[in-house]
Scaffold this active site. Structure first.
Site, PDB file in Angstrom:
ATOM      1  N   GLY A  48       0.761  -1.245   0.000  1.00  0.00           N
ATOM      2  CA  GLY A  48       0.000   0.000   0.000  1.00  0.00           C
ATOM      3  C   GLY A  48       0.791   1.294   0.000  1.00  0.00           C
ATOM      4  O   GLY A  48       0.342   2.302  -0.524  1.00  0.00           O
ATOM      5  N   GLU A 103       4.298   4.013   5.836  1.00  0.00           N
ATOM      6  CA  GLU A 103       3.096   3.178   5.788  1.00  0.00           C
ATOM      7  C   GLU A 103       1.963   3.964   5.116  1.00  0.00           C
ATOM      8  O   GLU A 103       1.969   5.204   5.116  1.00  0.00           O
ATOM      9  CB  GLU A 103       2.754   2.793   7.247  1.00  0.00           C
ATOM     10  CG  GLU A 103       1.584   1.918   7.491  1.00  0.00           C
ATOM     11  CD  GLU A 103       1.572   0.567   6.796  1.00  0.00           C
ATOM     12  OE1 GLU A 103       1.646   0.549   5.555  1.00  0.00           O
ATOM     13  OE2 GLU A 103       1.415  -0.453   7.483  1.00  0.00           O
ATOM     14  N   ASP A 104       1.012   3.265   4.520  1.00  0.00           N
ATOM     15  CA  ASP A 104      -0.125   3.949   3.892  1.00  0.00           C
ATOM     16  C   ASP A 104      -1.134   4.400   4.943  1.00  0.00           C
ATOM     17  O   ASP A 104      -1.594   5.538   4.931  1.00  0.00           O
ATOM     18  CB  ASP A 104      -0.797   3.062   2.827  1.00  0.00           C
ATOM     19  CG  ASP A 104      -1.179   1.679   3.339  1.00  0.00           C
ATOM     20  OD1 ASP A 104      -0.916   1.352   4.520  1.00  0.00           O
ATOM     21  OD2 ASP A 104      -1.746   0.901   2.548  1.00  0.00           O
ATOM     22  N   ASP A 107      -4.167   1.612  11.314  1.00  0.00           N
ATOM     23  CA  ASP A 107      -5.529   1.308  11.742  1.00  0.00           C
ATOM     24  C   ASP A 107      -5.467   0.818  13.194  1.00  0.00           C
ATOM     25  O   ASP A 107      -5.370   1.635  14.103  1.00  0.00           O
ATOM     26  CB  ASP A 107      -6.070   0.258  10.753  1.00  0.00           C
ATOM     27  CG  ASP A 107      -7.539  -0.034  10.910  1.00  0.00           C
ATOM     28  OD1 ASP A 107      -8.336   0.544  10.166  1.00  0.00           O
ATOM     29  OD2 ASP A 107      -7.899  -0.844  11.779  1.00  0.00           O
ATOM     30  N   LYS A 135      -6.014   6.346  11.733  1.00  0.00           N
ATOM     31  CA  LYS A 135      -7.339   6.259  12.355  1.00  0.00           C
ATOM     32  C   LYS A 135      -7.157   6.183  13.877  1.00  0.00           C
ATOM     33  O   LYS A 135      -7.108   5.092  14.437  1.00  0.00           O
ATOM     34  CB  LYS A 135      -8.069   4.996  11.874  1.00  0.00           C
ATOM     35  CG  LYS A 135      -8.345   4.935  10.372  1.00  0.00           C
ATOM     36  CD  LYS A 135      -9.007   3.598   9.994  1.00  0.00           C
ATOM     37  CE  LYS A 135      -9.398   3.553   8.526  1.00  0.00           C
ATOM     38  NZ  LYS A 135      -9.891   2.236   8.099  1.00  0.00           N
ATOM     39  N   PHE A 157     -13.734   3.181   5.784  1.00  0.00           N
ATOM     40  CA  PHE A 157     -12.865   2.454   4.863  1.00  0.00           C
ATOM     41  C   PHE A 157     -12.519   3.382   3.704  1.00  0.00           C
ATOM     42  O   PHE A 157     -13.407   4.012   3.122  1.00  0.00           O
ATOM     43  CB  PHE A 157     -13.564   1.194   4.353  1.00  0.00           C
ATOM     44  CG  PHE A 157     -12.655   0.313   3.551  1.00  0.00           C
ATOM     45  CD1 PHE A 157     -11.666  -0.438   4.166  1.00  0.00           C
ATOM     46  CD2 PHE A 157     -12.779   0.239   2.169  1.00  0.00           C
ATOM     47  CE1 PHE A 157     -10.808  -1.245   3.425  1.00  0.00           C
ATOM     48  CE2 PHE A 157     -11.929  -0.565   1.414  1.00  0.00           C
ATOM     49  CZ  PHE A 157     -10.945  -1.303   2.053  1.00  0.00           C
ATOM     50  N   VAL A 158     -11.235   3.478   3.394  1.00  0.00           N
ATOM     51  CA  VAL A 158     -10.794   4.378   2.322  1.00  0.00           C
ATOM     52  C   VAL A 158     -10.002   3.607   1.270  1.00  0.00           C
ATOM     53  O   VAL A 158      -9.384   2.582   1.567  1.00  0.00           O
ATOM     54  CB  VAL A 158      -9.938   5.549   2.874  1.00  0.00           C
ATOM     55  CG1 VAL A 158     -10.800   6.592   3.553  1.00  0.00           C
ATOM     56  CG2 VAL A 158      -8.856   5.050   3.836  1.00  0.00           C
ATOM     57  N   ASP A 164      -5.965  -0.346  -1.281  1.00  0.00           N
ATOM     58  CA  ASP A 164      -6.741  -1.217  -2.167  1.00  0.00           C
ATOM     59  C   ASP A 164      -8.064  -1.653  -1.567  1.00  0.00           C
ATOM     60  O   ASP A 164      -8.307  -1.515  -0.365  1.00  0.00           O
ATOM     61  CB  ASP A 164      -5.935  -2.477  -2.499  1.00  0.00           C
ATOM     62  CG  ASP A 164      -5.871  -3.446  -1.323  1.00  0.00           C
ATOM     63  OD1 ASP A 164      -5.538  -2.991  -0.205  1.00  0.00           O
ATOM     64  OD2 ASP A 164      -6.170  -4.640  -1.503  1.00  0.00           O
ATOM     65  N   ARG A 170      -5.736   0.681  -6.284  1.00  0.00           N
ATOM     66  CA  ARG A 170      -4.561   1.329  -5.685  1.00  0.00           C
ATOM     67  C   ARG A 170      -4.100   2.533  -6.509  1.00  0.00           C
ATOM     68  O   ARG A 170      -3.435   3.425  -5.996  1.00  0.00           O
ATOM     69  CB  ARG A 170      -3.382   0.346  -5.599  1.00  0.00           C
ATOM     70  CG  ARG A 170      -3.554  -0.767  -4.596  1.00  0.00           C
ATOM     71  CD  ARG A 170      -2.217  -1.487  -4.410  1.00  0.00           C
ATOM     72  NE  ARG A 170      -2.360  -2.787  -3.794  1.00  0.00           N
ATOM     73  CZ  ARG A 170      -2.436  -3.007  -2.487  1.00  0.00           C
ATOM     74  NH1 ARG A 170      -2.400  -2.003  -1.653  1.00  0.00           N
ATOM     75  NH2 ARG A 170      -2.562  -4.225  -2.017  1.00  0.00           N
TER      76      ARG A 170
HETATM   77  P1  IMP Z   1      -3.224  -2.246  11.151  1.00  0.00           P
HETATM   78  O1  IMP Z   1      -2.147  -3.277  11.326  1.00  0.00           O
HETATM   79  O2  IMP Z   1      -4.510  -2.664  11.815  1.00  0.00           O
HETATM   80  O3  IMP Z   1      -2.799  -0.866  11.581  1.00  0.00           O
HETATM   81  O4  IMP Z   1      -3.607  -2.232   9.629  1.00  0.00           O
HETATM   82  C1  IMP Z   1      -2.837  -1.592   8.683  1.00  0.00           C
HETATM   83  C2  IMP Z   1      -3.133  -2.149   7.308  1.00  0.00           C
HETATM   84  O5  IMP Z   1      -4.537  -2.450   7.140  1.00  0.00           O
HETATM   85  C3  IMP Z   1      -2.830  -1.120   6.252  1.00  0.00           C
HETATM   86  O6  IMP Z   1      -1.485  -1.178   5.843  1.00  0.00           O
HETATM   87  C4  IMP Z   1      -3.806  -1.475   5.158  1.00  0.00           C
HETATM   88  O7  IMP Z   1      -3.243  -2.477   4.329  1.00  0.00           O
HETATM   89  C5  IMP Z   1      -5.001  -2.050   5.881  1.00  0.00           C
HETATM   90  N1  IMP Z   1      -6.082  -1.042   6.046  1.00  0.00           N
HETATM   91  C6  IMP Z   1      -6.531  -0.508   7.201  1.00  0.00           C
HETATM   92  N2  IMP Z   1      -7.527   0.360   6.993  1.00  0.00           N
HETATM   93  C7  IMP Z   1      -7.714   0.404   5.649  1.00  0.00           C
HETATM   94  C8  IMP Z   1      -8.620   1.155   4.786  1.00  0.00           C
HETATM   95  O8  IMP Z   1      -9.455   1.976   5.212  1.00  0.00           O
HETATM   96  N3  IMP Z   1      -8.494   0.906   3.448  1.00  0.00           N
HETATM   97  C9  IMP Z   1      -7.595   0.044   2.925  1.00  0.00           C
HETATM   98  N4  IMP Z   1      -6.746  -0.671   3.687  1.00  0.00           N
HETATM   99  C10 IMP Z   1      -6.789  -0.498   5.043  1.00  0.00           C
END
Ligand code: IMP
Length: 180
Positions: A48, A103-104, A107, A135, A157-158, A164, A170
């Site tokens: 991402g 990082e993109d 979450d 977030k 969700f974005v 993606d 993407r």
């Molecule tokens: P985390 O480990 O829960 O912080 O998740 C991070 C990963 O979840 C990101 O690198 C994304 O690949 C995916 N992700 C979380 N939220 C979104 C969203 O809103 N859209 C797309 N991918 C997301």
């Protein structure tokens, strides 16, 4: 306001390319200031973050740096060790380096939480995080709070700008939010 349809859902444009450029410039300025006299190693988290990383790295001013890539996946809610699965492992020595993870989106923070521990275990002198999106309401791991953030959102969700939806979209130049 632009909308697009993807897999039966409607998404509304949230951040335009112009807005994204401003966000990236703001993050780049902060990183440039903080790392001016260091030689950081940027670790781009695939897939991402590739779009954000390409823009961010080119917007840095006077930062001598190296860039490397990793690809990880973590298993949510499954009976696993909770360890990161390195699909493309770290190929660079991080011992003694000032590392900035790109990082993109952050979450729950699980990915960053585990990645930071991995980099520290390999001797990184410092580890900071630059994320295009964050977030804060969803954060479950306090140490995963990104140091440099383009834009915050709640828990929508974005998609687009590297993010993606089941592998697609993407390449969209804007960031879109799913419509309720
Ligand atoms: P985390 O480990 O829960 O912080 O998740 C991070 C990963 O979840 C990101 O690198 C994304 O690949 C995916 N992700 C979380 N939220 C979104 C969203 O809103 N859209 C797309 N991918 C997301």
């Amino acid at each position: 306001m632009k909308t697009i349809e993807e897999q039966g859902y409607t998404f509304q444009e949230w951040l335009t390319p112009d807005q994204i450029t401003k966000d990236v410039a703001q993050v780049a300025a902060r990183i440039s200031k903080e790392y001016a006299d260091k030689e950081p190693l940027f670790v781009v988290v695939l897939n991402g973050a590739f779009v954000f990383a390409a823009d961010l790295l080119r917007a840095l001013k006077d930062v001598r740096c190296e860039v490397t890539f990793i690809r990880v996946s973590s298993y949510y809610g499954m009976a696993t060790t909770g360890q990161l699965n390195f699909i493309v492992p770290l190929q660079q020595v991080v011992d003694g380096r000032d590392v900035v993870i790109i990082e993109d989106i952050v979450d729950t923070g699980l990915t960053i939480h585990q990645l930071k521990a991995h980099l520290r275990a390999h001797g990184a002198a410092s580890v900071k995080v630059a994320s295009m999106l964050f977030k804060p309401n969803k954060l479950e791991y306090e140490d995963a709070k990104p140091d440099f953030v383009g834009h915050e959102l709640t828990d929508e969700f974005v998609i687009g700008y590297g993010l993606d939806f089941d592998g697609f979209v993407r390449n969209l130049p804007s960031i879109y939010k799913v419509k309720e």
